[in-house]
Design an enzyme around this catalytic site. Structure first.
Site: not given
Ligand code: GRF
Length: 217
Positions: A15, A17, A93, A95-96, A110, A112, A146, A148
């Site tokens: 956490g 960020n 972590m 995937i949505l 997001n 990355h 998709e 990232d």
């Protein structure tokens, strides 16, 4: 000053960020407030900091749900209940699904740790070192279905040095992540960065100065 825009943060772990966003939002002139933090992992370290900062925090454990869509409905319900305008993924972590992404399209961000579209996915730092890239960095982007991918809001670059380990490189990039995420969110909220098709356009006065070159040129 206008009312602050409400933001929810989704985490799974450390956490840092999230902390950078909470700390930025604590400043009077920052246009967002962090309305809640949700972790899908009960033991996420970041929860303790959110608690210390008196931000409402919830655990919505994906393991408690048989179906991904029920887990995501629980996430969406909590976010809507808090009336958030934007959702920031910060080391989240899971995937949505396309349905969740569609529901929050244009309001879901997001971060990355690479200069996208290069090095999507996991183990990014190790893969960048193995590939011998001389510049690495981080990207804040709107989320599309998709992994990232999605319109890029901001990027910061750092050099890769001989002898860098994935941990050392991750640390160097993370320092930039902590600046880039709050700065990018601010631009979006202030409508100085806007989605235009597949990309994000900045206002004319937003221009980086200089260049980062490795080796220096
Ligand atoms: C960061 O490197 C971020 O870019 C990636 O996951 C990491 C999360 O770190 N998506 P933290 O939990 O914010 O400290």
């Amino acid at each position: 000053m206008a009312a602050k825009v409400k933001v929810g943060i989704l985490i799974s772990g450390r956490g840092s960020n999230m902390k950078a966003l909470i700390d930025a939002a604590a400043k009077k002139d920052y246009p967002a407030e962090i309305s809640l933090v949700i972790s899908n992992r009960p033991k996420a370290k970041g929860l303790a900091y959110a608690a210390k900062a008196a931000i409402p925090q919830y655990v919505i454990d994906h393991k408690d749900f048989e179906r991904r869509e029920d887990f995501e409905s629980a996430l969406s319900d909590a976010l809507k209940h808090a009336k958030v305008d934007f959702v920031c993924l910060a080391g989240f972590m899971r995937i949505l699904s396309p349905d969740f992404v569609r529901e929050w399209r244009g309001r879901l961000l997001n971060i990355h740790p690479s200069l996208l579209p290069a090095f999507k996915g996991l183990n990014v730092h190790e893969r960048m070192i193995d590939a011998g890239v001389k510049l690495a960095g981080c990207t804040v982007h709107f989320v599309s279905s998709e992994m990232d991918s999605g319109p890029i809001v901001g990027q910061a670059a750092v050099p890769v040095h001989p002898g860098d380990t994935p941990e050392i490189l991750a640390e160097r990039i993370l320092e930039q992540e902590h600046k880039l995420y709050p700065a990018s969110l601010k631009l979006i909220i202030e409508n100085k960065a806007r989605i235009s098709g597949a990309v994000v356009l900045f206002d004319d006065d937003i221009k980086a100065a200089g260049a980062l070159s490795n080796p220096p040129a």
